[in-house]
Write a protein that holds these residues in place. Structure first.
Motif, short mmCIF file in Angstrom:
data_model
loop_
_atom_site.label_atom_id
_atom_site.label_comp_id
_atom_site.label_asym_id
_atom_site.label_seq_id
_atom_site.Cartn_x
_atom_site.Cartn_y
_atom_site.Cartn_z
N VAL A 104 -29.14 13.81 -35.25
CA VAL A 104 -29.98 14.53 -36.23
C VAL A 104 -29.12 15.42 -37.14
O VAL A 104 -29.33 15.47 -38.36
N PHE A 105 -28.15 16.10 -36.54
CA PHE A 105 -27.38 17.08 -37.31
C PHE A 105 -25.98 16.57 -37.69
O PHE A 105 -25.05 17.36 -37.85
N ALA A 106 -25.86 15.28 -37.86
CA ALA A 106 -24.56 14.69 -38.18
C ALA A 106 -23.88 15.30 -39.41
O ALA A 106 -22.67 15.53 -39.40
N HIS A 111 -19.29 18.57 -41.46
CA HIS A 111 -18.85 19.78 -42.17
C HIS A 111 -17.98 20.64 -41.26
O HIS A 111 -16.99 21.24 -41.70
N ALA A 112 -18.36 20.73 -39.99
CA ALA A 112 -17.65 21.60 -39.06
C ALA A 112 -16.33 21.01 -38.58
O ALA A 112 -15.39 21.75 -38.30
N THR A 113 -16.26 19.69 -38.47
CA THR A 113 -15.08 19.07 -37.84
C THR A 113 -14.13 18.39 -38.82
O THR A 113 -13.00 18.10 -38.46
N ASP A 122 -18.36 10.19 -51.21
CA ASP A 122 -18.48 8.86 -50.60
C ASP A 122 -17.90 8.84 -49.19
O ASP A 122 -18.49 8.26 -48.27
N LYS A 123 -16.76 9.46 -49.01
CA LYS A 123 -16.11 9.51 -47.71
C LYS A 123 -16.96 10.32 -46.73
O LYS A 123 -17.13 9.94 -45.56
N PHE A 124 -17.51 11.43 -47.20
CA PHE A 124 -18.36 12.27 -46.35
C PHE A 124 -19.61 11.52 -45.92
O PHE A 124 -19.98 11.51 -44.74
N ALA A 125 -20.28 10.86 -46.87
CA ALA A 125 -21.52 10.14 -46.55
C ALA A 125 -21.27 9.01 -45.57
O ALA A 125 -22.07 8.79 -44.63
N LEU A 126 -20.18 8.28 -45.75
CA LEU A 126 -19.85 7.19 -44.83
C LEU A 126 -19.60 7.72 -43.43
O LEU A 126 -20.07 7.15 -42.43
N THR A 127 -18.88 8.83 -43.34
CA THR A 127 -18.57 9.41 -42.03
C THR A 127 -19.84 9.85 -41.31
O THR A 127 -19.98 9.66 -40.10
N ILE A 133 -24.34 6.38 -35.71
CA ILE A 133 -24.32 5.16 -34.90
C ILE A 133 -23.56 5.39 -33.59
O ILE A 133 -23.97 4.93 -32.52
N THR A 134 -22.45 6.10 -33.67
CA THR A 134 -21.56 6.22 -32.51
C THR A 134 -21.91 7.35 -31.56
O THR A 134 -21.49 7.34 -30.40
N PHE A 135 -22.70 8.35 -32.01
CA PHE A 135 -22.89 9.54 -31.18
C PHE A 135 -23.53 9.28 -29.82
O PHE A 135 -23.17 9.91 -28.82
N PRO A 136 -24.50 8.34 -29.71
CA PRO A 136 -25.09 8.09 -28.38
C PRO A 136 -24.09 7.57 -27.35
O PRO A 136 -24.41 7.52 -26.15
#
Length: 513
Positions: A104-106, A111-113, A122-127, A133-136
């Motif tokens: 939810v708070f990706a 921004h923090a990491t 573009d780089k930020f949005a892709l990340t 997708i990967t967090f679970p």
């Protein structure tokens, strides 16, 4: 149980995983190179990977394994299974909640990491999208960590050691088979991590059922074992989080460096994972349950002798690995990664990171051996204190290496190496001060012979390697053949010298109950 045989089993299966991991990185290098896309994926997957270590492998294992070993030796199977069920349920609920919050708070997480990415929309949005997708992945890995702690305590090392292979198989399969069907091919890599996490969790079920320790859903904070684990996990979480916070701070530094910096560090880190996994993680895996059982039974002499064995094996195998990576940095990086989108300039930058990491390889692996000695004694606070000192040291060195000496991404790697060496030194002195570890006789002779073998190996590698430019200019087939010859010559020279000086495999056989 023969510890050398157990080490060989874990290391052998870890080698399979590391080889497949290397294949995965070679495919990533070939398809995506070292730039915006790979930086985005590495940042997206690094945080769930770090949280996996924090919630699952790190703090949890340190708190869980000593107590489950105590229950196994002193309590009934029903009481032990009840503890397993309560702990598994508690950890699963917490980590599932954390993984959902991460989805939810990706944007805030990135921004923090990786704050430097905010200047490139573009780089930020892709990340952000890859992070969702990967967090679970951390939930699946938390369940795997429970299983690994149980199976290792029951001396069933094979399944936990084989499990990471499934992540690499899934990622490779998705890149080769599914990537062309995605609008953004890198999405296939992120889904490969998700699927790999599911597979890793599922493969544990039959193994746990065979030993009668398949957990059930059961919530109970009244279980005294659960309360003890929670009491230990708090300082353990703080201790492990120090290392993870350090990595996140380094990632934040890296996000402000030129495109490719995080990827170069990641490719170098992949090479470091070979000795780290086969030696550091493998030794820590087999030593923690053994040391915990010896502590529980009051076998102080066996405890000290087992730790001494672990350190000797680490020195015997880590020192040539570090020296080899220093000398063969360009041959290794060019042979494994310089294909497709990954060009000679990327090889040279990866070399800088690999040299800096290699300096601290001995410290990184010794931490994996010495820290479990404290955890087996249910002493989490002391490693925490040393970890905090190491964290502060890392950030001071980051400032010096990056801003003072302009070492860029290599400075980040070197600060980690130096801090790990300091941490290992503090852990060693702490054990000696507590008289928990008394070195066995013969260390001076052991290190002297080791030094001679390293000199011989280094000379052989240097003269058989040839000119570094040739590794950048020649094709893949030439590199593979030449590297095989050079590494074989170095390995034969090292072990032949040790044999001539009196080393024998039987000298490193160690039994533990």
């Amino acid at each position: 149980m023969n510890l050398l045989k157990a080490l060989a089993t874990v290391s052998g299966l870890t080698l399979v995983s590391r080889i497949l991991g290397l294949v995965r990185e070679m495919l990533i290098a070939n398809l995506f190179g070292a730039g915006l896309v790979t930086d985005a994926f590495n940042v997206a997957f690094r945080l769930p990977n770090l949280l996996r270590r924090l919630f699952a492998e790190g703090a949890f294992s340190q708190a869980f394994v000593p107590i489950i070993a105590e229950y196994k030796s002193q309590r009934s199977p029903d009481e032990t299974l009840a503890l397993v069920s309560h702990v598994c349920t508690m950890l699963g609920l917490v980590v599932f909640g954390v993984s959902m919050l991460g989805v939810v708070f990706a944007p805030w997480v990135i921004h923090a990491t990786a704050s430097g990415f905010a200047s490139q929309p573009d780089k930020f949005a892709l990340t952000v999208e890859l992070t969702r997708i990967t967090f679970p992945y951390i939930f699946f890995q938390a369940m795997v960590a429970v299983s690994a702690g149980i199976l290792n305590t029951w001396n069933r090392f094979s399944i936990p050691a084989f499990t990471p292979t499934l992540l690499n198989i899934s990622s490779i399969g998705m890149m080769l088979l599914a990537a062309p069907y995605f609008e953004r091919p890198v999405d296939a890599l992120a889904w490969g991590a998700f699927i790999g996490g599911v597979l890793q969790m599922v493969i544990q079920i039959p193994a746990l059922a065979r030993i009668g320790m398949l957990p059930r859903f059961s919530i109970s904070l009244a279980d005294p074992g659960v309360r003890r684990i929670l009491k230990i996990m708090l300082p353990a979480t703080l201790g492990v989080s120090v290392a993870q916070v350090s990595l996140l701070i380094n990632q934040s530094f890296g996000s402000w460096l030129p495109d490719g910096s995080i990827s170069w560090l990641n490719y170098a880190d992949r090479l470091m994972e070979f000795p780290m996994g086969m030696l550091g993680a493998a030794l820590g895996t087999i030593l923690l349950p053994s040391l915990s059982k010896m502590k529980a039974s009051g076998d102080a002499d066996g405890f000290s002798a087992t730790l001494d064995w672990g350190l000797r094996v680490a020195c015997l195998l880590t020192a040539p690995s570090a020296l080899g990576m220093m000398i063969l940095a360009i041959p290794l990086a060019s042979t494994l990664f310089q294909h497709g989108a990954f060009v000679a300039a990327d090889t040279l930058q990866t070399r800088q990171a690999l040299l800096a990491y290699s300096v601290g390889l001995m410290g990184l692996i010794c931490v994996k051996i010495l820290a479990p000695a404290f955890y087996s004694r249910q002493d989490i606070r002391t490693p925490l204190k040393y970890a905090l000192i190491s964290l502060a040291t890392t950030q001071v060195l980051n400032a010096i290496f990056i801003f003072g000496l302009d070492m860029k991404h290599a400075g980040l790697a070197l600060s980690i190496s130096a801090a790990a060496s300091l941490n290992a030194t503090l852990l060693y002195r702490g054990l000696r001060k507590r008289q928990a570890f008394i070195p066995q006789t013969g260390w001076f002779g052991f290190l002297g012979k080791l030094g001679v073998a390293l000199i011989v190996m280094g000379l052989v590698l240097h003269f058989t390697m040839g000119a570094q430019q040739a590794w950048l200019d020649n094709g893949t087939a030439w590199r593979v053949i030449r590297l095989s010859i050079v590494m074989s010559a170095g390995g034969v020279a090292y072990f032949a010298t040790l044999f001539a000086l009196g080393f024998r495999p039987r000298d490193f056989k160690r039994l533990a109950h």
